[in-house]
Design a protein around this motif. Structure first.
Motif, PDB file in Angstrom:
ATOM      1  N   GLY A  63       0.821  -1.212   0.000  1.00  0.00           N
ATOM      2  CA  GLY A  63       0.000   0.000   0.000  1.00  0.00           C
ATOM      3  C   GLY A  63       0.846   1.250   0.000  1.00  0.00           C
ATOM      4  N   SER A  64       0.183   2.394   0.036  1.00  0.00           N
ATOM      5  CA  SER A  64       0.928   3.659   0.091  1.00  0.00           C
ATOM      6  C   SER A  64       1.360   3.916   1.535  1.00  0.00           C
ATOM      7  N   GLY A  65       2.041   5.019   1.762  1.00  0.00           N
ATOM      8  CA  GLY A  65       2.546   5.331   3.088  1.00  0.00           C
ATOM      9  C   GLY A  65       1.473   5.365   4.169  1.00  0.00           C
ATOM     10  N   THR A  66       0.305   5.868   3.820  1.00  0.00           N
ATOM     11  CA  THR A  66      -0.778   5.974   4.802  1.00  0.00           C
ATOM     12  C   THR A  66      -1.158   4.606   5.380  1.00  0.00           C
ATOM     13  N   PHE A  67      -1.092   3.562   4.552  1.00  0.00           N
ATOM     14  CA  PHE A  67      -1.420   2.218   5.047  1.00  0.00           C
ATOM     15  C   PHE A  67      -0.471   1.841   6.193  1.00  0.00           C
ATOM     16  N   ALA A  90      -1.460  18.532   7.052  1.00  0.00           N
ATOM     17  CA  ALA A  90      -2.407  17.519   6.592  1.00  0.00           C
ATOM     18  C   ALA A  90      -2.049  16.109   7.066  1.00  0.00           C
ATOM     19  N   TYR A  91      -0.748  15.818   7.169  1.00  0.00           N
ATOM     20  CA  TYR A  91      -0.377  14.452   7.540  1.00  0.00           C
ATOM     21  C   TYR A  91      -0.535  14.207   9.038  1.00  0.00           C
ATOM     22  N   GLY A  92      -0.350  15.244   9.842  1.00  0.00           N
ATOM     23  CA  GLY A  92      -0.678  15.146  11.265  1.00  0.00           C
ATOM     24  C   GLY A  92      -2.183  14.973  11.431  1.00  0.00           C
ATOM     25  N   ASP A  93      -2.945  15.789  10.703  1.00  0.00           N
ATOM     26  CA  ASP A  93      -4.406  15.658  10.748  1.00  0.00           C
ATOM     27  C   ASP A  93      -4.841  14.255  10.334  1.00  0.00           C
ATOM     28  N   ARG A  94      -4.150  13.699   9.357  1.00  0.00           N
ATOM     29  CA  ARG A  94      -4.515  12.362   8.882  1.00  0.00           C
ATOM     30  C   ARG A  94      -4.329  11.313   9.978  1.00  0.00           C
ATOM     31  N   MET A  95      -3.301  11.492  10.804  1.00  0.00           N
ATOM     32  CA  MET A  95      -3.099  10.541  11.904  1.00  0.00           C
ATOM     33  C   MET A  95      -4.276  10.609  12.881  1.00  0.00           C
ATOM     34  N   PHE A 137       3.750  12.107  15.889  1.00  0.00           N
ATOM     35  CA  PHE A 137       3.865  13.359  15.137  1.00  0.00           C
ATOM     36  C   PHE A 137       4.609  13.106  13.826  1.00  0.00           C
ATOM     37  N   VAL A 138       4.582  14.113  12.965  1.00  0.00           N
ATOM     38  CA  VAL A 138       5.242  14.024  11.662  1.00  0.00           C
ATOM     39  C   VAL A 138       6.588  14.740  11.757  1.00  0.00           C
ATOM     40  N   HIS A 139       7.637  14.126  11.253  1.00  0.00           N
ATOM     41  CA  HIS A 139       8.957  14.775  11.286  1.00  0.00           C
ATOM     42  C   HIS A 139       8.989  15.934  10.291  1.00  0.00           C
ATOM     43  N   CYS A 140       8.938  15.613   8.998  1.00  0.00           N
ATOM     44  CA  CYS A 140       8.864  16.679   7.986  1.00  0.00           C
ATOM     45  C   CYS A 140       7.428  16.740   7.486  1.00  0.00           C
ATOM     46  N   GLU A 141       6.713  17.812   7.812  1.00  0.00           N
ATOM     47  CA  GLU A 141       5.321  17.954   7.354  1.00  0.00           C
ATOM     48  C   GLU A 141       5.349  18.369   5.887  1.00  0.00           C
ATOM     49  N   THR A 142       5.050  17.429   5.034  1.00  0.00           N
ATOM     50  CA  THR A 142       5.149  17.639   3.589  1.00  0.00           C
ATOM     51  C   THR A 142       4.105  18.650   3.090  1.00  0.00           C
ATOM     52  N   THR A 143       3.104  18.896   3.911  1.00  0.00           N
ATOM     53  CA  THR A 143       2.083  19.902   3.597  1.00  0.00           C
ATOM     54  C   THR A 143       2.719  21.238   3.222  1.00  0.00           C
ATOM     55  N   VAL A 166       6.703   7.945  15.011  1.00  0.00           N
ATOM     56  CA  VAL A 166       7.070   9.098  14.181  1.00  0.00           C
ATOM     57  C   VAL A 166       6.794   8.795  12.703  1.00  0.00           C
ATOM     58  N   ASP A 167       6.004   9.653  12.082  1.00  0.00           N
ATOM     59  CA  ASP A 167       5.825   9.616  10.633  1.00  0.00           C
ATOM     60  C   ASP A 167       7.024  10.350  10.029  1.00  0.00           C
ATOM     61  N   ALA A 168       8.005   9.555   9.616  1.00  0.00           N
ATOM     62  CA  ALA A 168       9.204  10.131   8.984  1.00  0.00           C
ATOM     63  C   ALA A 168       9.155   9.833   7.491  1.00  0.00           C
ATOM     64  N   MET A 169       7.925   9.800   6.984  1.00  0.00           N
ATOM     65  CA  MET A 169       7.678   9.402   5.600  1.00  0.00           C
ATOM     66  C   MET A 169       8.588  10.149   4.638  1.00  0.00           C
ATOM     67  N   SER A 170       8.568  11.479   4.729  1.00  0.00           N
ATOM     68  CA  SER A 170       9.272  12.273   3.719  1.00  0.00           C
ATOM     69  C   SER A 170      10.661  12.707   4.179  1.00  0.00           C
ATOM     70  N   SER A 171      11.136  12.193   5.308  1.00  0.00           N
ATOM     71  CA  SER A 171      12.481  12.573   5.753  1.00  0.00           C
ATOM     72  C   SER A 171      13.438  11.390   5.834  1.00  0.00           C
ATOM     73  N   ASN A 192       8.581   5.267  -1.839  1.00  0.00           N
ATOM     74  CA  ASN A 192       8.692   6.268  -2.906  1.00  0.00           C
ATOM     75  C   ASN A 192       9.043   7.670  -2.415  1.00  0.00           C
ATOM     76  N   LYS A 193       9.746   7.757  -1.287  1.00  0.00           N
ATOM     77  CA  LYS A 193      10.191   9.083  -0.854  1.00  0.00           C
ATOM     78  C   LYS A 193      11.724   9.130  -0.955  1.00  0.00           C
ATOM     79  N   CYS A 194      12.407   9.426   0.155  1.00  0.00           N
ATOM     80  CA  CYS A 194      13.840   9.728   0.026  1.00  0.00           C
ATOM     81  C   CYS A 194      14.729   8.538  -0.327  1.00  0.00           C
TER      82      CYS A 194
HETATM   83  C1  LIG Z   1       3.770  10.995   1.579  1.00  0.00           C
HETATM   84  C2  LIG Z   1       3.466  11.129   3.012  1.00  0.00           C
HETATM   85  C3  LIG Z   1       2.591  10.229   3.670  1.00  0.00           C
HETATM   86  C4  LIG Z   1       1.903   9.097   2.973  1.00  0.00           C
HETATM   87  O1  LIG Z   1       1.123   9.487   1.936  1.00  0.00           O
HETATM   88  P1  LIG Z   1       0.605   8.403   0.897  1.00  0.00           P
HETATM   89  O2  LIG Z   1      -0.115   9.240  -0.100  1.00  0.00           O
HETATM   90  O3  LIG Z   1      -0.279   7.469   1.614  1.00  0.00           O
HETATM   91  O4  LIG Z   1       1.814   7.703   0.357  1.00  0.00           O
HETATM   92  C5  LIG Z   1       2.428  10.361   5.027  1.00  0.00           C
HETATM   93  N1  LIG Z   1       3.047  11.327   5.717  1.00  0.00           N
HETATM   94  C6  LIG Z   1       3.879  12.213   5.130  1.00  0.00           C
HETATM   95  C7  LIG Z   1       4.543  13.241   5.971  1.00  0.00           C
HETATM   96  C8  LIG Z   1       4.108  12.136   3.755  1.00  0.00           C
HETATM   97  O5  LIG Z   1       4.936  13.014   3.173  1.00  0.00           O
END
Ligand SMILES: *Cc1c(COP(=O)(O)O)cnc(C)c1O
Length: 377
Positions: A63-67, A90-95, A137-143, A166-171, A192-194
């Motif tokens: 799945g994608s990162g959110t999964f 947005a990614y903090g809100d998503r959590m 919490f999110v490390h780098c808020e991609t928002t 820690v959501d370190a998705m984009s860091s 699919n990030k760093c």
């Molecule tokens: C990309 C990203 C996600 C996951 O997003 P998906 O669209 O599900 O891949 C989660 N948190 C952060 C901070 C992101 O940059």
């Protein structure tokens, strides 16, 4: 092979060599796949995350990162637990939304999108709310591209003895840190990030003890990270359900290329150099960054619309014709657009981008909507 480069926060521009590994098919019960690829990746990830690899393990999830975020949150917080989410985008809100869906008892402290999460507020909150068991919490808020103060936040969560997600998705892979030293219990990122792979799975790098505690908490079979982990451990690299084989193979190549580049420190330096050329050039052309330098990550940068008549669609399409795909803004209060500096992209690409922006910004200015410029959203 590439009509344009993606200056987006994922999927992002990947190398030809990463893409070409996907031309081969793999069998998921063969050791060649499970041992040489999946198990190899799992231990590599732990090695990238911490200098104390014996305490940590990793699990990959389709799945994608959110999964993977959803798997980590819903499996780690037990029924009698309480999650505190710190959100500044947005990614903090998503959590928080994940917690709401899963009916996990939770609190949210929200900060403006242009402010970092405040460690002192976290400290005071945890002092007053002893029922909180987990903090995320999110490390780098991609928002916005804002970088939250990882060390300070981790040390407060640990001082209060809470489980830390820690959501370190984009860091992860683009900014150096040691999850073990910081006391992170579950760290979440994706292919699919760093690390510069292609999209298709996420991963959780976890303290073994913390992952063992996830047993029996899941409310979803496919997102049960404990069960997925147990299968990967016992059956040595086997996924419970169909594995995204091509994506996984591409990821292994992406990891190899990360090493060849010189590891996370070297990649961080490249992203910083990309970011510096971007910001200097854009500023010179009249596009101001949303955030001050000290809050800004080298991952993705938000720019303010230069004037009220600015038409993003026109700007976007003209840049795309010149070979650059940028990203719309995601924040609520201000008109912005975003440009990512991660992926298989280099200083020369940003020099070329700035030249393209300069041509695009010259007359006629991108103010009216040109025909055929509908955004592919
Ligand atoms: C990309 C990203 C996600 C996951 O997003 P998906 O669209 O599900 O891949 C989660 N948190 C952060 C901070 C992101 O940059």
């Amino acid at each position: 092979m590439r009509p344009y480069i993606l200056l987006t926060p994922g999927p992002l521009t990947t190398s030809e060599t990463v893409k070409s590994t996907m031309l081969e098919d793999w069998c998921t019960w063969d050791d060649e796949y499970n041992l040489d690829i999946v198990q190899h990746i799992r231990s590599e990830l732990v090695g990238l995350a911490t200098g104390s690899p014996d305490d940590y393990t990793s699990v990959l999830l389709q799945g994608s990162g959110t999964f993977a975020v959803e798997g980590a949150l819903t499996c780690s917080v037990p029924e009698d637990g309480k999650l505190l989410v710190l959100a500044n985008g947005a990614y903090g809100d998503r959590m928080a939304e994940i917690a709401r869906y899963a009916k996990i008892s939770h609190d949210v402290i929200s900060f403006p999108e242009t402010e970092t999460v405040c460690p002192d507020m976290l400290d005071r909150f945890l002092g007053r709310h002893r029922d909180v068991t987990h903090v995320s919490f999110v490390h780098c808020e991609t928002t916005t591209g804002i970088l939250n103060p990882l060390e300070a936040l981790c040390s407060i969560v640990k001082k209060h003895g809470k489980t830390l997600i820690v959501d370190a998705m984009s860091s992860f892979g683009g900014i150096p840190f040691d999850a073990g030293r910081l006391g992170i219990d579950l760290l979440v990122s994706s292919a699919n990030k760093c690390i510069q792979g292609v999209p298709g799975f996420g991963f959780i790098i976890a303290r073994k003890e913390a992952l063992e505690k996830c047993k029996g908490n899941a409310a979803s079979l496919s997102l049960d990270i404990y069960d997925q982990w147990e299968t990967m451990e016992k059956k040595r690299g086997k996924w419970r359900f169909t594995s995204p084989t091509h994506v996984v193979r591409a990821f292994q190549q992406a990891l190899k290329e990360l090493h060849e580049e010189g590891g996370i420190t070297a990649r961080h330096a490249r992203y910083k150099a990309n970011h510096r050329i971007l910001v200097e050039g854009m500023t010179r052309l009249g596009y101001a960054p949303l955030l001050p330098d000290e809050k800004q990550s080298p991952i993705i940068t938000s720019f303010l619309y230069p004037d009220p008549s600015f038409c993003f669609e026109t700007f976007y399409n003209r840049l795309k014709q010149k070979g650059f795909v940028i990203y719309p803004g995601k924040i609520s209060q201000t008109d912005t657009f975003r440009i990512g500096t991660i992926g298989d992209v280099y200083e020369r690409d940003f020099e070329a981008l700035i030249k393209a922006v300069e041509e695009t910004t010259a007359s006629p200015r991108p103010s009216t909507k040109e025909s055929g410029t509908e955004l592919p959203r």
